[in-house]
Structures are given as C-alpha cells and as structure tokens.
Design an enzyme around this catalytic site. Sequence first.
Site, PDB file in Angstrom:
ATOM      1  N   SER A   1     -35.122  16.337 -41.081  1.00 52.37           N
ATOM      2  CA  SER A   1     -35.450  16.843 -40.058  1.00 52.37           C
ATOM      3  C   SER A   1     -34.640  16.991 -38.724  1.00 52.37           C
ATOM      4  O   SER A   1     -34.909  17.482 -37.921  1.00 52.37           O
ATOM      5  CB  SER A   1     -36.995  16.214 -39.577  1.00 52.37           C
ATOM      6  OG  SER A   1     -37.946  16.698 -40.067  1.00 52.37           O
TER       7      SER A   1
ATOM      8  N   LYS B   1     -33.608  20.353 -37.699  1.00 57.02           N
ATOM      9  CA  LYS B   1     -34.543  20.978 -36.760  1.00 57.02           C
ATOM     10  C   LYS B   1     -33.876  21.750 -35.623  1.00 57.02           C
ATOM     11  O   LYS B   1     -34.046  22.731 -34.872  1.00 57.02           O
ATOM     12  CB  LYS B   1     -35.825  20.538 -36.574  1.00 57.02           C
ATOM     13  CG  LYS B   1     -36.916  20.728 -37.863  1.00 57.02           C
ATOM     14  CD  LYS B   1     -38.163  19.718 -37.618  1.00 57.02           C
ATOM     15  CE  LYS B   1     -38.983  19.763 -38.795  1.00 57.02           C
ATOM     16  NZ  LYS B   1     -39.575  18.416 -39.409  1.00 57.02           N
TER      17      LYS B   1
ATOM     18  N   TYR C   1     -35.590  26.635 -45.382  1.00 57.43           N
ATOM     19  CA  TYR C   1     -36.045  25.266 -45.130  1.00 57.43           C
ATOM     20  C   TYR C   1     -35.791  24.143 -46.054  1.00 57.43           C
ATOM     21  O   TYR C   1     -35.140  23.217 -45.235  1.00 57.43           O
ATOM     22  CB  TYR C   1     -37.599  25.380 -44.384  1.00 57.43           C
ATOM     23  CG  TYR C   1     -38.129  23.990 -44.079  1.00 57.43           C
ATOM     24  CD1 TYR C   1     -37.724  23.707 -42.811  1.00 57.43           C
ATOM     25  CD2 TYR C   1     -38.901  22.916 -44.983  1.00 57.43           C
ATOM     26  CE1 TYR C   1     -38.174  22.291 -42.292  1.00 57.43           C
ATOM     27  CE2 TYR C   1     -39.271  21.999 -44.301  1.00 57.43           C
ATOM     28  CZ  TYR C   1     -38.826  21.718 -43.037  1.00 57.43           C
ATOM     29  OH  TYR C   1     -39.292  20.343 -42.606  1.00 57.43           O
TER      30      TYR C   1
ATOM     31  N   TYR D   1     -41.551  12.793 -33.166  1.00 58.40           N
ATOM     32  CA  TYR D   1     -42.765  12.975 -33.467  1.00 58.40           C
ATOM     33  C   TYR D   1     -44.078  12.375 -32.538  1.00 58.40           C
ATOM     34  O   TYR D   1     -43.586  12.134 -31.330  1.00 58.40           O
ATOM     35  CB  TYR D   1     -43.184  12.677 -34.861  1.00 58.40           C
ATOM     36  CG  TYR D   1     -42.039  13.523 -35.846  1.00 58.40           C
ATOM     37  CD1 TYR D   1     -41.912  14.568 -35.814  1.00 58.40           C
ATOM     38  CD2 TYR D   1     -41.363  12.281 -36.489  1.00 58.40           C
ATOM     39  CE1 TYR D   1     -41.084  15.291 -36.701  1.00 58.40           C
ATOM     40  CE2 TYR D   1     -40.214  12.900 -37.344  1.00 58.40           C
ATOM     41  CZ  TYR D   1     -40.088  14.360 -37.506  1.00 58.40           C
ATOM     42  OH  TYR D   1     -39.169  14.867 -38.093  1.00 58.40           O
TER      43      TYR D   1
ATOM     44  N   VAL E   1     -36.517  11.934 -42.176  1.00 54.78           N
ATOM     45  CA  VAL E   1     -37.029  11.012 -43.229  1.00 54.78           C
ATOM     46  C   VAL E   1     -36.140  10.656 -44.255  1.00 54.78           C
ATOM     47  O   VAL E   1     -36.023   9.692 -45.051  1.00 54.78           O
ATOM     48  CB  VAL E   1     -38.221  11.681 -44.096  1.00 54.78           C
ATOM     49  CG1 VAL E   1     -39.536  11.658 -43.106  1.00 54.78           C
ATOM     50  CG2 VAL E   1     -37.921  12.957 -44.820  1.00 54.78           C
TER      51      VAL E   1
HETATM   52  N1  GLN Z   1     -37.930  18.066 -45.492  1.00 51.68           N
HETATM   53  C1  GLN Z   1     -38.901  17.070 -44.726  1.00 51.68           C
HETATM   54  C2  GLN Z   1     -40.258  17.753 -44.860  1.00 51.68           C
HETATM   55  O1  GLN Z   1     -40.191  18.873 -44.703  1.00 51.68           O
HETATM   56  C3  GLN Z   1     -38.408  16.838 -43.438  1.00 51.68           C
HETATM   57  C4  GLN Z   1     -39.284  15.827 -42.882  1.00 51.68           C
HETATM   58  C5  GLN Z   1     -38.807  14.932 -41.806  1.00 51.68           C
HETATM   59  O2  GLN Z   1     -37.852  14.747 -41.920  1.00 51.68           O
HETATM   60  N2  GLN Z   1     -39.463  14.215 -40.925  1.00 51.68           N
HETATM   61  O3  GLN Z   1     -41.192  17.267 -45.138  1.00 51.68           O
END
Ligand code: GLN
Length: 305
Positions: A61, A64, A189, A241, A259
């Site tokens: 993430s 992003k 994505y 988050y 993650v």
């Molecule tokens: N690739 C992961 C997902 O879309 C990214 C989520 C994350 O890093 N929080 O579920």
Amino acid sequence: MEQLLENLIEECQQYVEKGEVASYIPELAKVDKNQLGICVISTTGKVYRAGDYLNSFTIQSVVKTIILLQALIDNGEEFVKERIGVEATGKPFDAINMRAGNLESQHLNPMVNMGAIAMCSLIKGRSEEEKFEKLLNLTRKLACNDSIEVNQDVYLSEKRTGNKNRALAYLLKSYGLIDGDVDAVLDTYFKACSISINCEDLACIGYCFASHGKPPRSDERIFESQYATYVNAILTTCGMYDGSGEFAINVGIPAKSGVGGGIMGVVPTRMGIGIFSPGLDDKGNSYAGIRVLERLSREMFLSIF
Ligand code: GLN
C-alpha cells in the site's frame, strides 16, 4: 545517528515476534517475520542504515502515495479531488465505505483500497502497459533506483487470490467511479502493489515528499511542490488506516504502511525514513516498525504536532 538507529533496531528486535505476516496473499505468508531494518536520509542527503535495510519486500500500500502523485501529475489537483475524496475514513484498508446505501466519490480516500483502485484509472496512457510503465518509472525516479522491478510471484499470487479487491473494483464500476475496463485497472493495481523495494528505496521516496519534489543531492524538482502538500496531508490523516490517530499522537509524522511490512516516513523539510519488518498488527501496519518510529520520533523530536 547510525549508532542511534542500531540501538533502536536492537531494542525493538523483541517486537518482531509479536506481529503476524499477511497471509491473505499466499506469497506473503512465506516471508520470514524475523526481519527488521531501517534507513534514514537527512536533508544533507546523508544516508544512515541499520539492521536488515538491504532486504527486499513488496511495496504494497505504500505505492498508493505514488499512484496518487501520478494521478495528480496527469490530471491536476482539482480533478483528482473531485473523483477521489480526501476525508479520513477511520476504517480498515479494504473497507467498503458506503453511506446510506450509496457510494460517491467523496466516500473514497486515496490511501484505502477503493480509492487507490479508482485512482489507477486516472493514470493517463494509451494502453494498460504504458500506464503501469509510467508508474514504475516514477517509482524508480523517486527511489533514485533504476533497477526496481515487480516481484512476479507476489503479483501472480495477489492476482489469483485478490477477490475482495475485485469485488471493490466492480462495486466502484457499478457506481460509475471507474472509467474503462475493470480487470485492466485491477491489473495495474496488483502490479503496483508488487513492486519490490528495500528500506533505502523507501527512505528515498519519503525524502522526495519531505523535500517537496527534490531527490537527495539534487536540485531537479521531479514534481510540483504543492503535490507534496496534498500527499503529506492525506498521509497524516489516513496513511496508517484506522491506526492513524494513535500514530499521530505517538509518532506525529506523515507516513504510509503496506502489508509487505514497509513503512515510509516523511518528516517535512527534515528527512525521509524507510522501515521494514513484515510482522503486522491487527490493522495491517508493521508491529515492530511502529515501535521503532515511536522511539525515533521521541529521540529526535520529529513530531510535527
Ligand atoms: N495489495 C494489498 C491489497 O490490496 C495492499 C494492502 C495493504 O498494503 N494494506 O490488499
């Protein structure tokens, strides 16, 4: 400084066991959670490292922030804000943030999955390949590392199992919040989340946001200063988050987690920070990584509050 980082890594080693590696992406479940590394790049361009700073992990993430930057570069602030809201969701990264049975652009946030997937459709390019290449090239530029590539195993693993994201994307499409082919947008994505980096790459990307567009030891601005203001503000309210409020109190800097176990820290005008430890807390943020950042912030008075 290097000594301080080494001490922090040693002190926080006890926390690597406490987190859990992400298992909903099967390839990530194979990662050894006993890793902890940090890299800091200061405004003089000096690089400080400790622990497993050279180990590779997928950006997840944290990308992003780069998708948002690319969307801003391609469309300008006003257009992006109209299509993807900027209010904090206070919800987990994969939440469906509908209100009163309705889904509008203002319910989206660039730092949670729905908003990030919708942003992928704002990247301009003649083909999906061209759009992804653009994003990869921007990542390489921000990280000052031309050899950055996608981890194919993680990409295929996520593509095979990413049904929640697929559901989110089709929901976006049904409410008219995605232009174009849903599977193609999702592919961009999934690939973006699977870009492979290390702590130094992450610190360098953070540095570019901290310096409002200038990579370390360079006078060339690679994006407009106001875009850093936009990205950093959103990181402050939503980068971690539903852990963003607690993080603002205890660390107090714009930051983004993934993650894969990475956390990118942005200390405006002062430094970029890259941390990696794959064991996650229940919100999907690196458990030991946050503990290191809390201590570093206290030691160096990094909080912007
Ligand atoms: N690739 C992961 C997902 O879309 C990214 C989520 C994350 O890093 N929080 O579920």
